[in-house]
Structure formats: C-alpha cells, structure tokens
Design a protein around this motif. Structure first.
Motif, PDB file in Angstrom:
ATOM      1  N   GLN A   1      -4.112   0.828   6.909  1.00 52.56           N
ATOM      2  CA  GLN A   1      -2.920   0.440   7.656  1.00 52.56           C
ATOM      3  C   GLN A   1      -2.950   0.989   9.073  1.00 52.56           C
ATOM      4  N   GLY A   2      -3.381   2.231   9.217  1.00 54.81           N
ATOM      5  CA  GLY A   2      -3.447   2.812  10.551  1.00 54.81           C
ATOM      6  C   GLY A   2      -4.399   2.080  11.465  1.00 54.81           C
ATOM      7  N   VAL A   3      -5.460   1.528  10.900  1.00 49.17           N
ATOM      8  CA  VAL A   3      -6.425   0.760  11.703  1.00 49.17           C
ATOM      9  C   VAL A   3      -5.850  -0.601  12.073  1.00 49.17           C
ATOM     10  N   VAL A   4      -5.295  -1.294  11.079  1.00 46.36           N
ATOM     11  CA  VAL A   4      -4.769  -2.636  11.331  1.00 46.36           C
ATOM     12  C   VAL A   4      -3.569  -2.592  12.269  1.00 46.36           C
ATOM     13  N   ASP A   5      -2.723  -1.580  12.110  1.00 48.00           N
ATOM     14  CA  ASP A   5      -1.501  -1.503  12.921  1.00 48.00           C
ATOM     15  C   ASP A   5      -1.770  -1.248  14.403  1.00 48.00           C
ATOM     16  N   THR A   6      -2.975  -0.831  14.749  1.00 45.69           N
ATOM     17  CA  THR A   6      -3.278  -0.659  16.171  1.00 45.69           C
ATOM     18  C   THR A   6      -3.298  -1.980  16.910  1.00 45.69           C
ATOM     19  N   GLY A   7      -3.480  -3.076  16.153  1.00 48.35           N
ATOM     20  CA  GLY A   7      -3.580  -4.388  16.788  1.00 48.35           C
ATOM     21  C   GLY A   7      -4.905  -4.627  17.480  1.00 48.35           C
ATOM     22  N   GLU A   8      -5.878  -3.725  17.269  1.00 49.56           N
ATOM     23  CA  GLU A   8      -7.163  -3.851  17.954  1.00 49.56           C
ATOM     24  C   GLU A   8      -8.193  -4.659  17.160  1.00 49.56           C
ATOM     25  N   THR A   9      -7.842  -5.038  15.929  1.00 51.45           N
ATOM     26  CA  THR A   9      -8.741  -5.869  15.131  1.00 51.45           C
ATOM     27  C   THR A   9      -8.205  -7.296  15.092  1.00 51.45           C
ATOM     28  N   SER A  10      -8.958  -8.195  14.452  1.00 53.31           N
ATOM     29  CA  SER A  10      -8.519  -9.586  14.311  1.00 53.31           C
ATOM     30  C   SER A  10      -7.814  -9.840  12.998  1.00 53.31           C
ATOM     31  N   VAL A  11      -7.576  -8.776  12.219  1.00 56.95           N
ATOM     32  CA  VAL A  11      -6.982  -8.940  10.892  1.00 56.95           C
ATOM     33  C   VAL A  11      -5.517  -9.356  11.009  1.00 56.95           C
ATOM     34  N   THR A  12      -5.192 -10.496  10.384  1.00 56.87           N
ATOM     35  CA  THR A  12      -3.800 -10.972  10.362  1.00 56.87           C
ATOM     36  C   THR A  12      -3.248 -11.070   8.948  1.00 56.87           C
ATOM     37  N   THR A  13      -4.127 -11.037   7.957  1.00 60.71           N
ATOM     38  CA  THR A  13      -3.697 -11.128   6.561  1.00 60.71           C
ATOM     39  C   THR A  13      -4.295  -9.970   5.780  1.00 60.71           C
ATOM     40  N   VAL A  14      -3.443  -9.240   5.066  1.00 59.08           N
ATOM     41  CA  VAL A  14      -3.895  -8.121   4.241  1.00 59.08           C
ATOM     42  C   VAL A  14      -3.455  -8.350   2.803  1.00 59.08           C
ATOM     43  N   ILE A  15      -4.411  -8.277   1.906  1.00 61.36           N
ATOM     44  CA  ILE A  15      -4.129  -8.353   0.465  1.00 61.36           C
ATOM     45  C   ILE A  15      -4.534  -7.022  -0.137  1.00 61.36           C
ATOM     46  N   THR A  16      -3.674  -6.433  -0.936  1.00 66.40           N
ATOM     47  CA  THR A  16      -4.030  -5.181  -1.600  1.00 66.40           C
ATOM     48  C   THR A  16      -4.124  -5.398  -3.105  1.00 66.40           C
ATOM     49  N   CYS A  17      -4.893  -4.520  -3.732  1.00 69.91           N
ATOM     50  CA  CYS A  17      -5.050  -4.555  -5.182  1.00 69.91           C
ATOM     51  C   CYS A  17      -5.113  -3.119  -5.664  1.00 69.91           C
ATOM     52  N   SER A  18      -4.909  -2.933  -6.937  1.00 75.17           N
ATOM     53  CA  SER A  18      -4.964  -1.594  -7.520  1.00 75.17           C
ATOM     54  C   SER A  18      -6.184  -1.475  -8.416  1.00 75.17           C
ATOM     55  N   PRO A  19      -6.804  -0.301  -8.456  1.00 72.85           N
ATOM     56  CA  PRO A  19      -7.892  -0.106  -9.419  1.00 72.85           C
ATOM     57  C   PRO A  19      -7.395  -0.185 -10.859  1.00 72.85           C
ATOM     58  N   LEU A  20      -6.061  -0.143 -11.045  1.00 73.39           N
ATOM     59  CA  LEU A  20      -5.474  -0.258 -12.375  1.00 73.39           C
ATOM     60  C   LEU A  20      -5.313  -1.709 -12.805  1.00 73.39           C
ATOM     61  N   ASP A  21      -5.541  -2.659 -11.910  1.00 72.12           N
ATOM     62  CA  ASP A  21      -5.435  -4.073 -12.256  1.00 72.12           C
ATOM     63  C   ASP A  21      -6.566  -4.476 -13.202  1.00 72.12           C
ATOM     64  N   MET A  22      -6.278  -5.447 -14.042  1.00 68.99           N
ATOM     65  CA  MET A  22      -7.293  -6.085 -14.899  1.00 68.99           C
ATOM     66  C   MET A  22      -7.981  -5.103 -15.831  1.00 68.99           C
ATOM     67  N   GLN A  23      -7.267  -4.063 -16.257  1.00 71.19           N
ATOM     68  CA  GLN A  23      -7.818  -3.111 -17.231  1.00 71.19           C
ATOM     69  C   GLN A  23      -6.668  -2.586 -18.084  1.00 71.19           C
ATOM     70  N   GLU A  24      -7.017  -1.902 -19.175  1.00 72.20           N
ATOM     71  CA  GLU A  24      -5.962  -1.502 -20.104  1.00 72.20           C
ATOM     72  C   GLU A  24      -6.090  -0.065 -20.589  1.00 72.20           C
ATOM     73  N   ARG A  25      -6.934   0.751 -19.893  1.00 73.28           N
ATOM     74  CA  ARG A  25      -7.179   2.081 -20.447  1.00 73.28           C
ATOM     75  C   ARG A  25      -6.660   3.233 -19.591  1.00 73.28           C
ATOM     76  N   ASP A  26      -6.493   3.036 -18.293  1.00 71.28           N
ATOM     77  CA  ASP A  26      -6.005   4.113 -17.418  1.00 71.28           C
ATOM     78  C   ASP A  26      -6.774   5.417 -17.651  1.00 71.28           C
ATOM     79  N   ASP A  27      -8.082   5.319 -17.609  1.00 74.85           N
ATOM     80  CA  ASP A  27      -8.950   6.463 -17.906  1.00 74.85           C
ATOM     81  C   ASP A  27      -8.646   7.615 -16.944  1.00 74.85           C
ATOM     82  N   ASP A  28      -8.213   8.756 -17.512  1.00 72.95           N
ATOM     83  CA  ASP A  28      -7.819   9.901 -16.683  1.00 72.95           C
ATOM     84  C   ASP A  28      -8.985  10.471 -15.885  1.00 72.95           C
ATOM     85  N   ARG A  29     -10.210  10.234 -16.312  1.00 74.32           N
ATOM     86  CA  ARG A  29     -11.363  10.755 -15.578  1.00 74.32           C
ATOM     87  C   ARG A  29     -11.494  10.105 -14.210  1.00 74.32           C
TER      88      ARG A  29
END
Length: 553
Positions: free
Chosen positions: A138-166
C-alpha cells in the motif's frame, strides 16, 4: 569436435529425441488443453483442499473478467506478490486469458524493491497477499509513482481448511480500503464468455526479474512459446506421467517454480502440492499425505527435508524423480542424500533467461565428477539446444578448456523488458551469453567452475553485490562497502560485507546487519559484516572484491 555437432547427444538415453516437436503453440494452450481433456483432474493441493483444472479455470476467468472491467487488456501486466498459494496460478492464467502477462515478484521484497519492479514493469494491476499489501504494498502504490490502478488482495488462508499453526499462527484476514478481494471475485463468477486471446508464441507470458551484468534488475521476457517448450522438456526428460503428483518446493515466482512446477503440472495433468512457503516439517507432512513422485529445487531444500524432525526414509520414499538446480551440489552431499531418499538427485542447470533448463542430467544416469576441479557435472544440453563454450575473443574454445557458456534454443528469451541495449549485449542474435564459466569434456558433459562476474548464489537465489552495497551506503556511519559471496555449508554461498566507517562514526556489525535486513529480501542482506580500516583498491580507486573474497577462502 564442434559444439554445433552436439556431441552430448550420445549421452541421451535410448529413445530420447535430439529435437522435440512442440505440441502446443502457447502456455495458455497447454492449460486449455488440460481443462478440455481432464476438467475434473486435481490440479492444486493446498492444505486439505483440491482445486481441479476446471476450478482453476473458473477462478481465473472470474478474475480476468474483473480486471477487464477495470481496463486491463492485451499487453498489460499483472504483478503477482504472493507466496506458493493457488492465487499465484489463478492470477497468472487470468493475465494470459486477457492477452496480458504476469510479473513474478518475490514476496520477500520490501518497499524499495517492490517499487522498482512495479515501475519498471509498468504493471497496471497488482495481486498481493493481504498482509503484504497492508504492510508494504500500500505504501508503494499510494505514492502514485507506479502505474498500478487496480489492487486485488488474497489471504494465505483462502482455499484451505487446516489453518496450520506452523505457518498461519496469528494469521488474520486483512481488508485494505480501495482493494478488491480475490475470494469475493471468484464467488461472483463471470468470464465464461471471454474471447480467446489466442496468444502467439512470442507474446510475453511472464516477466521474471533477474540481475544482470550491470547489477540492475531486468525483466526477462519469458514468452508463451518458451513456457510451452520447456514444459515439454521437463515431461519428456523426466518421464513424469499423468496423475503423478509434483511437490512444489521451489518458489512459484522463480523460473524453476514457474516451469518445473506449474507448467509441468499443466502439461502432464498432474496434481501440484503447494504449501504457502517452504517449511520443512510442513513439507514432510505433505509428502506423507500426497505421496508426490517428482520435485525440483535447490539442494538446500533437499537437505532441510531430510533433516526435518521425525522425517524418515519411508516418508520420503515416494519421491522417485528428483532434480536440483540453482546452487551447486557437492558430490558428497548428493551421495549422502541418495542414501536418505533412496533416489539419485540429478543436477539441472538453467537461468531465468533460459526459462529454466538448458542442461540436465538424464534420468537414471549419474553425473560424472571432474577429477581436476571436483565439480559435479550440471548435465548435458537438453533437446533442441546448442551450448557453445567461448573464450574472451568470442570464439569457441577446444574441448576441456574453460570459457563462457553461450546458449541458443527455443527456451532462450528474446530479451529484457524495455532494455534494448542489455538485450543486444547479452542475447545477440538470439544466443544467450550466460556469464557462467565452465567447460565441456570429451563426452559432452558440462561443468560450471566459476562465475564471470561477482554474482552471489545463495540457496539458488542470485544476489548482485552492488544492490547490497547501495543499501549499506545509505547507513550514516558507512564510508565504503564491498560485498562478496563466501562459502556456506547450508546455503552454498552466503553474503558477507566489508565496510569502513566515516571519520569518528561508530557502528557494530550487528547494527549494520539489522539495518540492511530491514530494507532487503531475506536472502540478500549480509549474514556477516567485517569492519575494516580500508578496503583494497586498484590504483584507480576501484575496490577489489576478488581480493576480499580470496582472503576469506
């Protein structure tokens, strides 16, 4: 003996062709063929969940539709700032689905590094892990110095069912205002009627960044055709069969993970086992559960798996086809690991600019050891590939003499993104001047004995000394800095810095290490710092890295 005569072909096992007939015109065609032929075959395993080829296709189409609505079109770039998560594969296919390219970014990169890559690539969209975006992106994109206009985020917890504490202890989902959520986009669906972009073989599939002879990161333009060819090399060279699982131990942003894991799984229609990031005990559990047959990674990863608490030879016994690249294998280490795995670890060699392999040891063949240097052969050139060994004058050197490897073949990238001079210098006429130095013996085996420049190879990651030095020079106490690679039992090489201090300034080695660590990916920052009064220099004032390297052995 002429290199063009390919004397190494005599080392090929019976039935291995000298040249392949490439089956698919593009990487996207490889994926689409898998979806059409085996839609319900399992493609991605991730902590107890399985995504089929059809699942990944639906998810990628939904993401592509959302990107298209926001102006992403043919030729645009989607930056991927994630770990070994299903999201990486989904994002890459989504970019291809719109005729665009992915930009593979190391998730260990910090603000300075991420900013450079986004600016250089001109990426207009960014898919990032939610915590990485909140703390760094966010700090990089918010500078406005890149060409990024669309940001999609995801979680490492997506598409899994174990929440491995390790791996996921304390992990929570983070939603940054102004971003889209990948899971929500996938649930919303769409993209079923996207037009076929029909990418050409020479269209860019992935910009994979590497450091070159200038030290500036350069985006190697790995094409759709590069990927389609080298996926077939992996399949035909290893003999991997449909349905035989692949263990994803290499980072997906790295060319080895991109081709040796993702593309090979697509072509073979085999499950790819992902586990967010490399944690040995987690990986051993994945091996026990999914019984993968093939993997490729740095020798340090094989060492770590073998040393994981509780790991037994029986746990690792499913791994029958093993290849290691990125860092040299000491013959004694290879012999020791063979006793543990029950399978020989074959050497493989390539660069980001060769889309992974240019050389490999044939399956079932033991690589020879050079009696003079003690080096283990990196193999022989793969199909359709010619590798010359040239001297300083650019002419081929005789068999057994040391020179630079110069590679040509369908896997060689056409150049570097927006760097025509570097492309012309390093890849003139389509021949890659690798910068790696070695020789070919009379039987066609190749050996790497040195690097042409000062590149450091730490656990398969390439580190350019000048980049580290530039960070060190920003420390207020540092007057001069020089960085070299030194031998390391675990990583192959590790980063050591020599610094002299300003006037009456003071700083401890530990302080300087922590300073660099805060600004650099984990594999780059110096693991040791030695403070000296003066650094050795030439009469013209150039610091002599070689002298420092020789002094530490």
């Amino acid at each position: 003996m002429s290199y063009a005569d390919r004397p190494w072909l005599a080392r090929y096992p019976e039935g291995t062709p000298a040249d392949l007939e490439v089956e698919y015109p593009s990487a996207l065609a490889v994926f689409d063929a898998a979806v059409a032929a085996a839609p319900d075959a399992e493609f991605l395993h991730y902590f107890g969940t399985a995504q089929t080829f059809a699942d990944v296709d639906r998810a990628a189409r939904a993401l592509a539709a959302a990107l298209a609505e926001r102006g992403f079109s043919r030729g645009d770039r989607l930056a991927l700032y994630v770990q070994n998560n299903p999201a990486f594969v989904i994002g890459m296919v989504a970019a291809w689905r719109l005729g665009g390219a992915a930009v593979a970014i190391n998730p260990m990169n910090k603000e300075r590094e991420l900013s450079y890559l986004l600016k250089d690539s001109g990426a207009t969209a960014l898919l990032a892990l939610d915590d990485l975006y909140a703390t760094i992106g966010q700090g990089v994109v918010d500078t406005g110095e890149t060409s990024v206009t669309t940001v999609i985020t995801c979680s490492p917890l997506d598409m899994q069912e174990r929440d491995d504490d390790r791996l996921f202890a304390g992990q929570e989902r983070v939603r940054t205002p102004g971003t889209l959520d990948l899971a929500e986009l996938i649930a919303a669906g769409g993209g079923e009627d996207l037009p076929d972009p029909a990418p050409a073989a020479d269209d860019i599939a992935v910009l994979a960044y590497t450091s070159g002879t200038t030290g500036d990161p350069k985006g190697a333009m790995n094409t759709q055709g590069n990927f389609a060819f080298n996926a077939q090399v992996y399949r035909d060279w290893t003999g991997l069969q449909a349905g035989e699982p692949i263990l994803g131990i290499a980072p997906l942003f790295h060319i080895t993970g991109l081709v040796g894991h993702i593309m090979t799984a697509m072509l073979v229609r085999a499950p790819l086992v992902l586990a967010h990031r490399f944690e040995p005990s987690v990986m051993v559990d994945a091996i026990r559960e999914y019984r993968p047959v093939f993997t490729i990674g740095a020798i340090t990863a094989f060492n770590a798996l073998a040393a994981a608490p509780g790991a037994t030879p029986d746990d690792l016994s499913s791994l029958r086809i093993l290849y290691s690249g990125g860092a040299p294998i000491a013959p004694a280490v290879g012999d020791r690991l063979e006793q543990i795995y029950g399978a020989y670890i074959h050497n493989i060699y390539g660069l980001t600019e060769t889309n992974s392999p240019s050389h490999a040891v044939p399956r079932g063949v033991r690589a020879p050891v050079d009696p003079d240097s003690g080096a283990l052969s990196v193999g022989v050139p793969v199909m359709n590939t010619v590798v010359r060994v040239v001297g300083a004058d650019g002419r081929d050197v005789p068999v057994g003499e040391v020179g630079e490897f110069v590679t040509s073949g369908p896997q060689v990238v056409p150049g570097y993104w927006n760097k025509p001079e570097a492309s012309a210098s390093s890849i003139p006429g389509g021949e890659l001047h690798t910068g790696d130095v070695g020789f070919m013996d009379a039987d066609g085996w190749f050996y790497v004995v040195d690097r042409k420049k000062d590149m450091i190879n730490a656990s398969g990651y390439k580190v350019w000394p000048r980049e580290v030095e530039d960070v060190l020079y920003t420390h207020p106490a540092v007057r001069e800095a020089a960085v070299v690679g030194v031998p390391d039992e675990y990583r192959g090489e590790t980063v050591k810095a020599f610094v002299s201090l300003q006037g009456d300034a003071s700083a401890t080695p530990e302080e300087i290490i922590e300073f660099a660590k805060a600004q650099m990916a984990a594999y780059k920052y110096p693991r040791s710092v030695e403070i000296v009064d003066e650094l050795p220099k030439t009469v013209t004032g150039k610091i002599l890295r070689r002298e420092l390297r020789d002094a530490v052995g």
